[in-house]
Structures are given as structure tokens and as C-alpha cells.
Design a protein around this motif. Structure first.
Motif, PDB file in Angstrom:
ATOM      1  N   LEU A 155      -5.785   0.851   5.870  1.00  0.00           N
ATOM      2  CA  LEU A 155      -6.157   2.168   6.373  1.00  0.00           C
ATOM      3  C   LEU A 155      -7.172   1.983   7.487  1.00  0.00           C
ATOM      4  O   LEU A 155      -8.117   1.205   7.352  1.00  0.00           O
ATOM      5  N   LYS A 156      -7.007   2.700   8.584  1.00  0.00           N
ATOM      6  CA  LYS A 156      -7.709   2.343   9.819  1.00  0.00           C
ATOM      7  C   LYS A 156      -9.181   2.706   9.844  1.00  0.00           C
ATOM      8  O   LYS A 156      -9.949   2.069  10.564  1.00  0.00           O
ATOM      9  N   ASP A 163      -7.359  -2.474   1.391  1.00  0.00           N
ATOM     10  CA  ASP A 163      -7.974  -1.240   1.903  1.00  0.00           C
ATOM     11  C   ASP A 163      -8.034  -1.226   3.429  1.00  0.00           C
ATOM     12  O   ASP A 163      -8.020  -0.162   4.052  1.00  0.00           O
ATOM     13  N   TRP A 203       0.867   9.275   2.816  1.00  0.00           N
ATOM     14  CA  TRP A 203       1.430   8.355   1.847  1.00  0.00           C
ATOM     15  C   TRP A 203       2.901   8.092   2.078  1.00  0.00           C
ATOM     16  O   TRP A 203       3.605   8.852   2.721  1.00  0.00           O
ATOM     17  N   ALA A 243      -9.309   8.074   7.300  1.00  0.00           N
ATOM     18  CA  ALA A 243      -8.036   7.781   6.628  1.00  0.00           C
ATOM     19  C   ALA A 243      -8.239   7.585   5.129  1.00  0.00           C
ATOM     20  O   ALA A 243      -7.406   8.023   4.319  1.00  0.00           O
ATOM     21  N   ILE A 244      -9.329   6.941   4.751  1.00  0.00           N
ATOM     22  CA  ILE A 244      -9.624   6.752   3.328  1.00  0.00           C
ATOM     23  C   ILE A 244      -9.792   8.102   2.652  1.00  0.00           C
ATOM     24  O   ILE A 244      -9.221   8.370   1.577  1.00  0.00           O
ATOM     25  N   GLU A 273      -1.520   3.928   7.504  1.00  0.00           N
ATOM     26  CA  GLU A 273      -2.830   3.629   8.084  1.00  0.00           C
ATOM     27  C   GLU A 273      -3.673   4.874   8.320  1.00  0.00           C
ATOM     28  O   GLU A 273      -4.909   4.793   8.372  1.00  0.00           O
ATOM     29  N   ASP A 274      -3.058   6.035   8.421  1.00  0.00           N
ATOM     30  CA  ASP A 274      -3.804   7.267   8.657  1.00  0.00           C
ATOM     31  C   ASP A 274      -4.150   8.002   7.369  1.00  0.00           C
ATOM     32  O   ASP A 274      -4.731   9.089   7.399  1.00  0.00           O
ATOM     33  N   GLY A 275      -3.785   7.439   6.223  1.00  0.00           N
ATOM     34  CA  GLY A 275      -4.073   8.064   4.939  1.00  0.00           C
ATOM     35  C   GLY A 275      -2.949   8.906   4.382  1.00  0.00           C
ATOM     36  O   GLY A 275      -3.042   9.391   3.247  1.00  0.00           O
ATOM     37  N   ALA A 320      -6.522   9.839   2.321  1.00  0.00           N
ATOM     38  CA  ALA A 320      -5.720   9.240   1.256  1.00  0.00           C
ATOM     39  C   ALA A 320      -6.160   9.744  -0.112  1.00  0.00           C
ATOM     40  O   ALA A 320      -5.327  10.072  -0.974  1.00  0.00           O
ATOM     41  N   SER A 354       0.836  -1.194   0.000  1.00  0.00           N
ATOM     42  CA  SER A 354       0.000   0.000   0.000  1.00  0.00           C
ATOM     43  C   SER A 354       0.870   1.244   0.000  1.00  0.00           C
ATOM     44  O   SER A 354       1.793   1.374   0.810  1.00  0.00           O
ATOM     45  N   PHE A 384      -0.283   3.939   0.897  1.00  0.00           N
ATOM     46  CA  PHE A 384      -0.818   4.743   1.985  1.00  0.00           C
ATOM     47  C   PHE A 384      -0.471   4.130   3.334  1.00  0.00           C
ATOM     48  O   PHE A 384      -0.496   2.911   3.497  1.00  0.00           O
TER      49      PHE A 384
END
Length: 364
Positions: free
Chosen positions: A176-177, A173, A141, A181-182, A137-139, A185, A133, A135
Motif C-alpha cells: 500500500l503506497k 504492508d 480491495w 491507502a492504509i 496499492e490505493d487501499g 483499506a 495482499s 488490498f
């Protein structure tokens, strides 16, 4: 650990400053006029007709989503070792991708699909313990991924090629937590692409939005919210063109059709070319449809030597078609563009079949 964290912050800062500096002049601009794709204001393959089918304005493509692949999970990383070195090397993977791009372009390939969370490096897989990924986990990068992406987008811009850049992949996906976060991102990726001045990019929010996503905002009922978010972001009046895709054989839902700039279909599981034609016709009948390009950017059916196959069927109803090639059981390193490690050259009969048919259809 503290030293590594500080080093990562410094590296991130350097990369961010470089990425957000005044962007260089770009060579390649994708736009849409009705059902046609245009590059630098001219329809693709201008004037081209093949076997009575209009080719002008189409965007033939190939799924190349492992171009920036890496695995942050030390327990699975060794699975992707190259046969010659017995080690995985993410930079080698991207560099070999870059080396192959001019050859693809010479055969008529104008576009390829990337994904910032890749795709299954086994072709198809139920579980995905690897961690691939761009990204965190918090979005935020990861600069290592984005450095590789930048190299690819820069080279594509030089060659006159288009990148369909996917942001998320099911099975990854959940790295990301949460929904915040999504969203972060999506904002980060969109901002970076715009501020870097790329105009040779189409956005695919996520690959197959109707397949096993953990976050509700990436699922069919709400994914249009992220498409709206991308469309609202502008730099100097310019925004990115955006869509999302569905699993094999699925028809886009009205909420996506109304927001999309182009529509993405998948032909996985559709072995009858007549059903490819039917998918396109049904897509054009969805409420909210207006003239816009329809693109298959994933299909693992071949038969390129036959007069009718999924590639030809899509072309016959003025839809662009995309090659999805993975390493099948007992096949070796030279097979497949999806399976890691990848030989990015035209290195197998199946790859040659696609590129020869592509060259025939496009007239290059």
C-alpha cells in the motif's frame, strides 16, 4: 490491457453489489463479557473445567493465515506449486481449507486467525518478494481475495466458528503506497464485514505491530488510531471487536490496552511455560487494563505430550492459546499450517498432538 481493466471493474462491481445487498441471517455471534468469550450469548465451553483450570469462556485457536493466499508476483508464484499438480492454485487452497473446517471443530477448535496479507509462506523469512495482499496499492480491495474470504466466513458462521481477521502483515504492508491507502483499506474492510452482517469476526489490525512495518500508523505508537477507527464504524448499532498483536514475548503497550476489546499475545521465542504465565500476569498489570480476554493467537512451541507446555501454561492463568505450525527444514507437504502449499487436514504428528490435546482440554 484496456479489456482486462474493464473486465476487472465489471467483476468488482458485481461482487460489490452482491456483498452490499441485504445480508443473510447469520448464525454465529461473538461477544465478550468480562474475561469471557460468548457465542450466541453463552460462554464458550459452558461449565467446562479441566485439571482444575476453568475452560469456560476461552477461545482456543489456530493460526491459519494462508487460507486466502495468492501470489501476484509471477517471479515467485511457482514456489508454491502443489507436489501432485506442480502448479499453484489459490482456489484449491481455499476449498481444501473449507473441507477441513468441520474436522477442526469436532476437536474443539472454535477460532482461527486469518490475515488479508497472509504471513510468511516459508514459516519465517527475512525478505518477502511475493505479493500476497487483498488490498491494492490505493487501499481498494481485490475481489478475488474477498470472494475466498467470504466463503470461509460463511462456512465458519454455519459451523459456529470464529475468525480472527487480520488486516496487515509486515513485509506486505508496503504494497500500500501511503498512510491514506492504509486508512482506506481499514475503512473498506471494516465496512464490508459490517455490511455483510458478519458477527463471528474479531479484528486484528496487524500481525505483530512492533515488527518491521513501513507505515507509521501500523507501528506500536499509533496503531491504536486504527483500532479507534474500527470502533467508530457501526451498522445498526453494531460494531466489530478489535485488537492488534505484538511479536513473541512482548507485552502490549498502554495505548493499545486502553483501546482493545481483547488482548493478543504471541509465544514465539518463549520456550519456558513459566514465562507464558509471566506474560499474562504482566499484561494484566499494564495501565488501562480492565477485565478482558487475553488470547495467544500465535505460538510455535508444542510438547503436547508433556504435563506442562505453553498451551497448558496459558490455560492455567485463564488465557486462550493458539497453535502456530509451519513446515520445518526437510519436512514434507503434510507438515505445517503456515507454509504454502498447505495440507489443511490433521495430517502430521504435530498437528495430531495439538488437536488431541485440544480435544482433551475442551472435553469434546
Amino acid at each position: 490491457m484496456a479489456f482486462l481493466q474493464r473486465f476487472a471493474i465489471v467483476l468488482f462491481s458485481i461482487f460489490w453489489l452482491a456483498a452490499t445487498a441485504k445480508p443473510p441471517k447469520r448464525n454465529t455471534k461473538i461477544s465478550i463479557v468480562g474475561e469471557q468469550f460468548c457465542i450466541n450469548g453463552k460462554p464458550t465451553f459452558k461449565g467446562r473445567v479441566w485439571n482444575g483450570y476453568k475452560i469456560e469462556g476461552l477461545l482456543p485457536n489456530s493460526r491459519m493465515v494462508q487460507a486466502t493466499f495468492d501470489d501476484r508476483n509471477p517471479e515467485t508464484r511457482t514456489q508454491w506449486a502443489y507436489p501432485d499438480t506442480k502448479q499453484w492454485d489459490a482456489d484449491r487452497n481455499t476449498n481444501e481449507f473449507l473441507a477441513a473446517m468441520p474436522v477442526w471443530k469436532q476437536h474443539g477448535l472454535l477460532a482461527f486467525t486469518l490475515n488479508l496479507q497472509g504471513g510468511s509462506p516459508q514459516g519465517y523469512s527475512k525478505d518477502q518478494p511475493w505479493h500476497n495482499s487483498a488490498f491494492n496499492e490505493d487501499g481498494s480491495w481485490n475481489p478475488y481475495y474477498w470472494n475466498r474470504l467470504k466463503k470461509i466466513l460463511d462456512r465458519a458462521d454455519e459451523l459456529g466458528m470464529i475468525a480472527i481477521v487480520g488486516f496487515f502483515y509486515f513485509g506486505q504492508d508496503e504494497r500500500l503506497k501511503d498512510e491514506t491507502a492504509i486508512i482506506r483499506a481499514v475503512d473498506n474492510a471494516t465496512d464490508w464485514l459490517l455490511e455483510a452482517g458478519y458477527q463471528n469476526v474479531l479484528i486484528e489490525i496487524n500481525n505483530e505491530c512492533n515488527i518491521r512495518y513501513d507505515h507509521a500508523i501500523l507501528q506500536p505508537e499509533r496503531v491504536h488510531e486504527l483500532m479507534q477507527r474500527v470502533k467508530r464504524k457501526k451498522v445498526k448499532g453494531r460494531r466489530l471487536l478489535v485488537s492488534t498483536s505484538y511479536g513473541g514475548g512482548a507485552i502490549p503497550k498502554e495505548n493499545v490496552v486502553r483501546e482493545a476489546d481483547f488482548l493478543l499475545l504471541h509465544g514465539n521465542g518463549v520456550s519456558d511455560p513459566a514465562k507464558i504465565v509471566d506474560m499474562v500476569n504482566k499484561t494484566r498489570a499494564v495501565a488501562g487494563y480492565r477485565p478482558m480476554p487475553i488470547v495467544f493467537n500465535e505460538d510455535d512451541h508444542f510438547n503436547f505430550e508433556k504435563p506442562m507446555n505453553n498451551f497448558v501454561a496459558a490455560t492455567s492463568v485463564y488465557a486462550s492459546w493458539g497453535f502456530f505450525d509451519y513446515r520445518m527444514k526437510d519436512e514434507g507437504f503434510d507438515e505445517g499450517y503456515q507454509s504454502v502449499p498447505v495440507n489443511w487436514q490433521i495430517s502430521s504428528p504435530r498437528k495430531r498432538g495439538f488437536f488431541e490435546k485440544l480435544k482433551e482440554i475442551t472435553g469434546l
